[in-house]
Design an enzyme around this catalytic site. Sequence first.
Site, mmCIF file in Angstrom:
data_model
loop_
_atom_site.group_PDB
_atom_site.id
_atom_site.type_symbol
_atom_site.label_atom_id
_atom_site.label_comp_id
_atom_site.label_asym_id
_atom_site.label_seq_id
_atom_site.Cartn_x
_atom_site.Cartn_y
_atom_site.Cartn_z
ATOM 1 N N HIS A 75 8.085 8.479 0.631
ATOM 2 C CA HIS A 75 8.262 9.783 -0.021
ATOM 3 C C HIS A 75 9.539 9.798 -0.854
ATOM 4 O O HIS A 75 9.546 10.298 -1.989
ATOM 5 C CB HIS A 75 8.309 10.899 1.026
ATOM 6 C CG HIS A 75 7.052 11.042 1.806
ATOM 7 N ND1 HIS A 75 6.926 11.907 2.873
ATOM 8 C CD2 HIS A 75 5.845 10.411 1.698
ATOM 9 C CE1 HIS A 75 5.711 11.814 3.372
ATOM 10 N NE2 HIS A 75 5.035 10.915 2.686
ATOM 11 N N HIS A 260 -1.111 2.322 2.837
ATOM 12 C CA HIS A 260 0.144 1.597 2.660
ATOM 13 C C HIS A 260 -0.087 0.094 2.761
ATOM 14 O O HIS A 260 0.500 -0.683 2.005
ATOM 15 C CB HIS A 260 1.156 2.024 3.727
ATOM 16 C CG HIS A 260 1.565 3.461 3.632
ATOM 17 N ND1 HIS A 260 2.117 3.996 2.488
ATOM 18 C CD2 HIS A 260 1.498 4.472 4.528
ATOM 19 C CE1 HIS A 260 2.372 5.277 2.694
ATOM 20 N NE2 HIS A 260 2.000 5.587 3.917
#
Length: 301
Positions: A75, A260
Amino acid sequence: MKQRTIANSVEIVGIGLHKGVPVKMKLEPLDSDMGIVFYRSDKAVSIPLKIENVVDTKMATVIGKDDVVISTIEHLLSAVYAYGIDNLRVVIDNDEVPVLDGSSAGYCMLIEEAGIKELEKSKKAIKIRQDIKIETDDGKRVSLKPSNHIIYDFSINFEHPVIGEQNFRFDYSIEEYKENISKARTFGFLHEVQYLRSIGLAQGGSLENAIVLDQSKVLNPEGLRYSDEFVRHKILDAIGDMALLGYTLVGEYDAHAGSHHLNHLLTKKVYEDKENYEIIDLEKADAEAHVFELAYSRIQA
């Protein structure tokens, strides 16, 4: 076009998503060609942001060195990438970046508070030259392909009445990122959260920093920020994961049910063949470099 860092140091204290303990994080300027460097102040260990330093991608993107790790970096990196910052030191006193509200909006505010400074050396970008794909047997895929723009196209399909099939195509600009991507929060299902807590994870997770769903509905009292907030957050994550390439990406990222882990495999595959990419100096005045400069100028702050 010059490389960028932040103009002033800035710090924040927040909670880590998995351990649930307070984390102090400070962003500091760095000079040209120093890249993004994480520093564990409690361990006195620096971990450069490099593909080879990725040590785990199951629940988040985790980097590590000498048995010291920093988790959930995506993030923060998504916001750093959005603002075109090439050089930055991230000082942190625990093993997890603060989750804030589960989006990257707080990191956008932090970077704007710090300000952006142009450096002396020219900025470089990585231009995708041919199609690169990672695909699984069950139909999940992530890919990069040539484009003169910076595009993220993501689709998901969850058997849940609130989510279902969602697709979002994001043609990059900083204002569009702030408005349509940065506010999208991470999400999870109640039964998954309960399991993760039983094994010592998600200790800091709450309705304050994630969208939580039971079998039929969103549990957060305020509801969703966008009807398709879920796929927008997947793009937020992907932007952060692509920061591991080490340069501004010029090309089109396309994914279905990406993760991911698949993003990590994709960044590794880019560098396996020199025909896949070209590193472009954005200070050069030739016509080709001008195309890349135009593409990147769309994300000036």
